[in-house]
Design an enzyme around this catalytic site. Sequence first.
Site, PDB file in Angstrom:
ATOM      1  N   GLU A   1       0.812  -1.213   0.000  1.00  0.00           N
ATOM      2  CA  GLU A   1       0.000   0.000   0.000  1.00  0.00           C
ATOM      3  C   GLU A   1       0.851   1.271   0.000  1.00  0.00           C
ATOM      4  OE1 GLU A   1      -4.055  -1.628   2.054  1.00  0.00           O
ATOM      5  OE2 GLU A   1      -2.417  -1.166   3.406  1.00  0.00           O
TER       6      GLU A   1
ATOM      7  N   CYS B   1       3.354   8.398   1.658  1.00  0.00           N
ATOM      8  CA  CYS B   1       3.938   7.370   2.524  1.00  0.00           C
ATOM      9  C   CYS B   1       4.155   6.114   1.675  1.00  0.00           C
ATOM     10  CB  CYS B   1       2.966   7.113   3.677  1.00  0.00           C
ATOM     11  SG  CYS B   1       3.527   5.843   4.797  1.00  0.00           S
TER      12      CYS B   1
ATOM     13  N   CYS C   1       6.929  -7.671   6.482  1.00  0.00           N
ATOM     14  CA  CYS C   1       8.118  -7.238   7.227  1.00  0.00           C
ATOM     15  C   CYS C   1       8.532  -8.380   8.125  1.00  0.00           C
ATOM     16  CB  CYS C   1       7.813  -6.003   8.068  1.00  0.00           C
ATOM     17  SG  CYS C   1       9.263  -5.386   8.964  1.00  0.00           S
TER      18      CYS C   1
ATOM     19  N   CYS D   1       7.307  -6.431  15.014  1.00  0.00           N
ATOM     20  CA  CYS D   1       6.936  -5.535  16.119  1.00  0.00           C
ATOM     21  C   CYS D   1       5.511  -5.912  16.528  1.00  0.00           C
ATOM     22  CB  CYS D   1       7.029  -4.069  15.705  1.00  0.00           C
ATOM     23  SG  CYS D   1       8.699  -3.642  15.206  1.00  0.00           S
TER      24      CYS D   1
ATOM     25  N   CYS E   1       2.148  -3.963  15.201  1.00  0.00           N
ATOM     26  CA  CYS E   1       2.121  -3.513  13.812  1.00  0.00           C
ATOM     27  C   CYS E   1       1.461  -4.551  12.897  1.00  0.00           C
ATOM     28  CB  CYS E   1       3.555  -3.236  13.358  1.00  0.00           C
ATOM     29  SG  CYS E   1       3.689  -2.912  11.594  1.00  0.00           S
TER      30      CYS E   1
ATOM     31  N   GLU F   1      10.536  -2.655   6.507  1.00  0.00           N
ATOM     32  CA  GLU F   1      11.643  -1.951   7.157  1.00  0.00           C
ATOM     33  C   GLU F   1      12.579  -1.495   6.033  1.00  0.00           C
ATOM     34  OE1 GLU F   1      12.906  -0.692  10.076  1.00  0.00           O
ATOM     35  OE2 GLU F   1      14.545  -0.197   8.712  1.00  0.00           O
TER      36      GLU F   1
ATOM     37  N   LEU G   1      11.182   4.278  18.478  1.00  0.00           N
ATOM     38  CA  LEU G   1      11.712   3.947  19.815  1.00  0.00           C
ATOM     39  C   LEU G   1      10.665   3.180  20.631  1.00  0.00           C
ATOM     40  CD1 LEU G   1      14.242   4.292  21.534  1.00  0.00           C
ATOM     41  CD2 LEU G   1      13.334   6.473  22.350  1.00  0.00           C
ATOM     42  N   HIS G   2       9.537   3.796  20.874  1.00  0.00           N
ATOM     43  CA  HIS G   2       8.359   3.152  21.477  1.00  0.00           C
ATOM     44  C   HIS G   2       8.466   2.680  22.923  1.00  0.00           C
ATOM     45  CE1 HIS G   2       6.835   3.432  17.490  1.00  0.00           C
ATOM     46  NE2 HIS G   2       7.479   2.398  16.999  1.00  0.00           N
TER      47      HIS G   2
ATOM     48  N   ASN H   1      -2.982   2.862  16.280  1.00  0.00           N
ATOM     49  CA  ASN H   1      -4.073   2.617  15.339  1.00  0.00           C
ATOM     50  C   ASN H   1      -4.427   1.142  15.363  1.00  0.00           C
ATOM     51  OD1 ASN H   1      -4.391   5.297  14.235  1.00  0.00           O
ATOM     52  ND2 ASN H   1      -2.326   4.997  13.439  1.00  0.00           N
TER      53      ASN H   1
ATOM     54  N   CYS I   1      -0.926   4.955  10.274  1.00  0.00           N
ATOM     55  CA  CYS I   1       0.345   4.285  10.609  1.00  0.00           C
ATOM     56  C   CYS I   1       0.076   2.911  11.188  1.00  0.00           C
ATOM     57  CB  CYS I   1       1.085   5.011  11.721  1.00  0.00           C
ATOM     58  SG  CYS I   1       1.421   6.688  11.406  1.00  0.00           S
TER      59      CYS I   1
HETATM   60  N1  SAH Z   1       9.570  -0.234   9.531  1.00  0.00           N
HETATM   61  C1  SAH Z   1       9.743   1.132   9.802  1.00  0.00           C
HETATM   62  C2  SAH Z   1       8.812   2.028   9.022  1.00  0.00           C
HETATM   63  C3  SAH Z   1       7.381   1.619   8.862  1.00  0.00           C
HETATM   64  S1  SAH Z   1       6.291   1.770  10.193  1.00  0.00           S
HETATM   65  C4  SAH Z   1       9.643   1.398  11.282  1.00  0.00           C
HETATM   66  O1  SAH Z   1       9.233   0.529  12.013  1.00  0.00           O
HETATM   67  O2  SAH Z   1      10.025   2.491  11.695  1.00  0.00           O
HETATM   68  C5  SAH Z   1       6.050   3.521  10.446  1.00  0.00           C
HETATM   69  C6  SAH Z   1       5.716   3.870  11.913  1.00  0.00           C
HETATM   70  O3  SAH Z   1       4.415   3.383  12.293  1.00  0.00           O
HETATM   71  C7  SAH Z   1       6.706   3.236  12.898  1.00  0.00           C
HETATM   72  O4  SAH Z   1       7.094   4.143  13.884  1.00  0.00           O
HETATM   73  C8  SAH Z   1       5.867   2.139  13.480  1.00  0.00           C
HETATM   74  O5  SAH Z   1       6.364   1.705  14.721  1.00  0.00           O
HETATM   75  C9  SAH Z   1       4.511   2.773  13.581  1.00  0.00           C
HETATM   76  N2  SAH Z   1       3.424   1.818  13.790  1.00  0.00           N
HETATM   77  C10 SAH Z   1       3.406   0.497  13.523  1.00  0.00           C
HETATM   78  N3  SAH Z   1       2.214  -0.034  13.870  1.00  0.00           N
HETATM   79  C11 SAH Z   1       1.465   0.972  14.372  1.00  0.00           C
HETATM   80  C12 SAH Z   1       0.107   1.060  14.853  1.00  0.00           C
HETATM   81  N4  SAH Z   1      -0.675  -0.003  14.868  1.00  0.00           N
HETATM   82  N5  SAH Z   1      -0.342   2.257  15.264  1.00  0.00           N
HETATM   83  C13 SAH Z   1       0.447   3.357  15.192  1.00  0.00           C
HETATM   84  N6  SAH Z   1       1.715   3.339  14.723  1.00  0.00           N
HETATM   85  C14 SAH Z   1       2.220   2.159  14.314  1.00  0.00           C
HETATM   86 FE1  SF4 Z   2       8.296  -3.862  10.409  1.00  0.00          FE
HETATM   87 FE2  SF4 Z   2       8.189  -1.274  11.096  1.00  0.00          FE
HETATM   88 FE3  SF4 Z   2       6.037  -2.874  11.410  1.00  0.00          FE
HETATM   89 FE4  SF4 Z   2       8.188  -3.168  12.988  1.00  0.00          FE
HETATM   90  S1  SF4 Z   2       6.824  -1.373  12.860  1.00  0.00           S
HETATM   91  S2  SF4 Z   2       7.040  -4.824  11.976  1.00  0.00           S
HETATM   92  S3  SF4 Z   2       9.850  -2.734  11.558  1.00  0.00           S
HETATM   93  S4  SF4 Z   2       6.983  -2.307   9.472  1.00  0.00           S
END
Ligand code: SAH
Ligand code: SF4
Length: 377
Positions: free
Chosen positions: A91, A104, A111, A115, A118, A169, A223-224, A299, A342
């Site tokens: 997407e 974006c 991936c 995480c 995600c 990633e 970072l999270h 989200n 996101c």
């Molecule tokens: N893989 C990279 C870039 C893609 S994700 C990364 O992890 O940084 C882009 C951003 O969305 C990242 O900061 C990710 O942690 C965040 N993200 C992932 N899942 C999410 C969710 N369910 N709600 C809000 N942000 C989320």
């Molecule tokens: Fe991959 Fe980024 Fe999602 Fe983590 S947050 S699983 S690195 S896309």
Amino acid sequence: MSVNLLGLGRPELTSYCAELGEKPFRAKQLLHWIHQSGATDFGVMTDISKTLRERLALEAAISGPTVVRDTVAGDGTRKWLLDVGTGNAVETVFIPETSRGTLCISSQAGCALECSFCATGRQGFNRNLTVAEIIGQLWWANKCLGAYASINQGDARIISNVVMMGMGEPLANFDNVVAAMRLMLDDDAYGLSRRRVTLSTSGLVPAMDRLRDACPVALAVSLHAPNDALRNELVPINKKYPIRELLAACVRYIEKAPRDFVTFEYVLLDGVNDSVAQARELVETVKSVPCKINLIPFNPFPDSGYARSKSEAMARFRDVLLRADLVATTRKTRGDDIAAACGQLAGQVADKTQRAARRDARAAAATTVNPTPESVL
Ligand code: SAH
Ligand code: SF4
């Protein structure tokens, strides 16, 4: 098979022209036609000799993505689902704002980094996108939004910013992402400034160092969590590159970056990482790095197991950061009615790792609290 010129960066396009016995300025003309006019037909390239145009028509092509769905959200956010073959789709999301437009872009089908919060990570990894598939997202969005016409008329850019924050990633697909970003920055292609191209990474430390030398753009780091114990859980790559090493890499990156800070992304998960104590710990953790903190409301997606933090908790968390003189913003959630926000991007991935099946099996095992004697035997 014909060569897809959309996927060739300036060096590759120059060598391709040399192979055809053409001068390097032909590469520049082709870059203009492909990336500044969105051409797909060599016939329109009137400043190129007829013989070369005919040869290109036989041997080459300019093939954009195959778009299988185009959805517009109530707030104007637009999402395209692109077929990338063998049952996979990724997407791309366009987010219009008053003074800018952000695209974006995805870098991988799925991936591998798992995480826990995600949707992309949930579905496993299929493959890296090619250069044509990555730059093709910008090319397509410009065409679809009528942006090529506005660029040629000298109007404000409809797509003024690119963020590598879609599926995947980006640093795990380093070479293709860098080649695509170089096209974004090239004045003969999209001509975006380095400050307007942002790469977001979960923290692949060696690749951050390589990016700093190969193609420094604005950097966002996911970072999270304020400490390793929690980050190991949320962003498992932390077990390999813990926070101390990650922060040191950020400081090294800033030496060459187009901006003098790194953006830390911090997704706020209800009851997991959103307490006042954790905000205070975060202040201490990041103090060695010039940074801005971008708080992201979680989200949701089906069966995520997490909830968005309450708005009071988000406000309290942010206040702690502000009182410590950190710059902290809360990201506005856009396009969530079309699952374009996101972390909601899921596309469609034929999961080679069978992650979903393993997860379901684990969940089933965990809920079988009292196995019947038959099942034990
Ligand atoms: N893989 C990279 C870039 C893609 S994700 C990364 O992890 O940084 C882009 C951003 O969305 C990242 O900061 C990710 O942690 C965040 N993200 C992932 N899942 C999410 C969710 N369910 N709600 C809000 N942000 C989320
Ligand atoms: Fe991959 Fe980024 Fe999602 Fe983590 S947050 S699983 S690195 S896309």
